[in-house]
Design an enzyme around this catalytic site. Structure first.
Site, PDB file in Angstrom:
ATOM      1  N   LYS A 201      10.717  -2.637  -1.876  1.00 22.22           N
ATOM      2  CA  LYS A 201      11.664  -2.189  -2.027  1.00 22.22           C
ATOM      3  C   LYS A 201      12.086  -3.560  -0.973  1.00 22.22           C
ATOM      4  CE  LYS A 201       9.334   1.290  -3.866  1.00 22.22           C
ATOM      5  NZ  LYS A 201       8.922   2.013  -2.956  1.00 22.22           N
TER       6      LYS A 201
ATOM      7  N   TYR B 207       5.162  10.136   1.329  1.00 23.45           N
ATOM      8  CA  TYR B 207       5.052   9.820   0.583  1.00 23.45           C
ATOM      9  C   TYR B 207       4.268  10.253  -0.532  1.00 23.45           C
ATOM     10  CZ  TYR B 207       6.206   6.467  -3.690  1.00 23.45           C
ATOM     11  OH  TYR B 207       6.160   5.756  -4.867  1.00 23.45           O
TER      12      TYR B 207
ATOM     13  N   ARG C 193      -8.267 -14.315  -8.119  1.00 21.66           N
ATOM     14  CA  ARG C 193      -8.161 -12.993  -7.649  1.00 21.66           C
ATOM     15  C   ARG C 193      -8.646 -12.664  -6.441  1.00 21.66           C
ATOM     16  NH1 ARG C 193     -13.188 -11.161  -7.689  1.00 21.66           N
ATOM     17  NH2 ARG C 193     -13.191 -11.623 -10.031  1.00 21.66           N
TER      18      ARG C 193
ATOM     19  N   ASP D  22       3.092   2.728   7.445  1.00 21.20           N
ATOM     20  CA  ASP D  22       3.632   2.713   6.467  1.00 21.20           C
ATOM     21  C   ASP D  22       4.783   2.390   6.879  1.00 21.20           C
ATOM     22  OD1 ASP D  22       5.293   2.391   3.566  1.00 21.20           O
ATOM     23  OD2 ASP D  22       4.250   3.862   2.932  1.00 21.20           O
TER      24      ASP D  22
HETATM   25  C1  LIG Z   1       7.223   2.826  -2.878  1.00 19.52           C
HETATM   26  C2  LIG Z   1       6.185   3.254  -1.803  1.00 19.52           C
HETATM   27  C3  LIG Z   1       5.038   3.086  -1.818  1.00 19.52           C
HETATM   28  C4  LIG Z   1       4.348   2.710  -3.430  1.00 19.52           C
HETATM   29  O1  LIG Z   1       4.962   0.901  -2.812  1.00 19.52           O
HETATM   30  P1  LIG Z   1       4.936   0.838  -4.995  1.00 19.52           P
HETATM   31  O2  LIG Z   1       5.848  -0.528  -4.463  1.00 19.52           O
HETATM   32  O3  LIG Z   1       5.853   1.146  -5.179  1.00 19.52           O
HETATM   33  O4  LIG Z   1       3.407   0.400  -4.749  1.00 19.52           O
HETATM   34  C5  LIG Z   1       4.733   3.328  -0.956  1.00 19.52           C
HETATM   35  N1  LIG Z   1       5.264   4.377   0.321  1.00 19.52           N
HETATM   36  C6  LIG Z   1       6.095   4.167   0.236  1.00 19.52           C
HETATM   37  C7  LIG Z   1       6.926   4.696   1.621  1.00 19.52           C
HETATM   38  C8  LIG Z   1       7.053   4.216  -0.683  1.00 19.52           C
HETATM   39  O5  LIG Z   1       8.816   4.094  -0.789  1.00 19.52           O
END
Ligand SMILES: *Cc1c(COP(=O)(O)O)cnc(C)c1O
Length: 383
Positions: free
Chosen positions: A199, A102, A50, A174
């Site tokens: 992504k 998001y 962890r 982000d």
């Molecule tokens: C998908 C996404 C998230 C969340 O991420 P997960 O890996 O699905 O938890 C946060 N910000 C943006 C811009 C995203 O596209």
């Protein structure tokens, strides 16, 4: 490797070294929860997974390298990374967040953290003047997303980090939509960079994983303490997949951007299309900012067919042969989404329509296929 590497080399080698046991070039998937100690406390830096795991460490060093950060951290998901950042704060603290956020981040901030006393303001970040009435001595964090989902708005990262510095407020970005290939927020003055590595970074639609990168030692210690206490950690297999993805990030992004530009221009000229949202157009409201802070304009775009109604959008989405109708983005394959019924379904119709998310809006994540096949698929679906 001490030499400062250029981006493409850092994507492959940054922070990496052959494995200590047998010289494996790729870090093994250390599928273990615990580590033998020779004497109580006598371990080699790893005591329980962890807290740390060698496969995770390799990924953490990689993201630190490509975001030009001192510290990288890997999480069970993008949301687990954001959750950890928000736990830095106390009841009464205030956060200024983008109004084009998001959906999952919006839900976490409003449905969970507001309950614990954080005050979240949502603001149009297109103009720094909009922050002035909100900044006060309780403001702790500015949370930026750029480009935004699905309207592809672009926020001037440097303008906002300068504002953050003068008010002693942390700025987090982000960076999921751009990836570090296109923009490196820490270089523009941000304190925290966050990724849904699910992504573009992992890039193959095969894992859920999140990342943070920071420079400040004290901030890193606080985040590591919160993560270890809460336990939102990724498994070693997911770390391995993300690390493997990052090694081709620059190649994939180059093609995502080329294909994205070709599709955006094609749709813009299409007689049955009303509007295309893509930061590469000179008439995009923040095109100059995008040009200044991004290497290229990315592989994400949205469009509205003429009429802009739900029936037309549905018909197009159902006719796609190569584009897959699915949530998510940033993988090698092209995906299409319908924000009004998918990512933005929980936002009331009047509010989402004010920001441009009409029933007819279709979002595309342009993959790395032959672009002519993508264009032909769009043409037959739109016809
Ligand atoms: C998908 C996404 C998230 C969340 O991420 P997960 O890996 O699905 O938890 C946060 N910000 C943006 C811009 C995203 O596209």
């Amino acid at each position: 490797m001490d030499k400062k590497l250029r981006f493409n080399s850092a994507a492959i080698h940054g922070g990496q070294q052959p494995d200590k046991a047998y010289g494996a070039v790729m870090p093994p998937i250390y599928q273990t929860s615990t580590y033998a100690q020779t004497t109580p406390g006598g371990h080699q830096g790893y005591e329980y997974s962890r807290t740390h795991n060698p496969t995770r460490t390799a990924l953490e060093r990689s993201i630190a390298s490509i975001e030009n950060a001192k510290h990288g951290m890997a999480f069970a998901s993008g949301m687990a990374a954001i959750d950890t950042v928000l736990k830095l704060f106390q009841p009464g603290d205030e956060i200024i967040s983008t109004d084009d956020l998001y959906g999952g981040s919006y839900r976490l901030m409003t449905k969970i953290f507001q309950k614990y006393g954080l005050k979240i303001h949502f603001v149009n970040m297109g103009n720094v003047e909009n922050f002035k009435p909100l900044l006060n001595n309780k403001t702790r964090l500015i949370w930026i997303e750029t480009p935004t989902n699905p309207m592809m708005k672009v926020v001037d990262i440097h303008a906002i980090t300068s504002l953050g510095k003068t008010h002693d407020v942390l700025v987090a970005v982000d960076n999921t939509f751009a990836s570090p290939y296109l923009q490196q927020p820490l270089n523009l003055g941000a304190d925290i960079v966050m990724h849904s590595a699910t992504k573009y970074l992992a890039g193959h639609s095969d894992t859920i994983i999140g990342l943070l990168a920071v420079n400040d030692d004290d901030l890193y210690e606080q985040l590591a303490f919160i993560q270890n206490s809460g336990g939102g950690v990724p498994g070693p297999m997911d770390c391995f997949l993300a690390l493997r993805g990052i090694k081709t990030l620059h190649l994939r992004m180059q093609r995502h951007c080329e294909n994205g530009a070709a599709v955006a221009i094609h749709l813009q000229e299409h007689p049955k299309i009303e509007k295309v949202y893509w930061p590469g157009f000179v008439n995009h409201p923040n095109h100059e900012v995008a040009k200044k802070q991004m290497k290229a304009f990315g592989g994400m775009l949205s469009f509205v067919p003429k009429g802009g109604d739900l029936a037309t959008a549905k018909e197009i989405l159902e006719k796609f042969q190569i584009f897959t109708l699915a949530e998510s983005l940033g993988g090698v394959e092209s995906l299409a989404g319908h924000p009004a019924s998918m990512t933005h379904a929980s936002i009331p119709k009047e509010i989402r329509e004010q920001s441009g998310v009409v029933d007819g809006l279709i979002r595309l994540s342009i993959g790395i296929e032959d672009v002519q096949d993508l264009i032909e698929d769009l043409d037959q679906a739109i016809a």
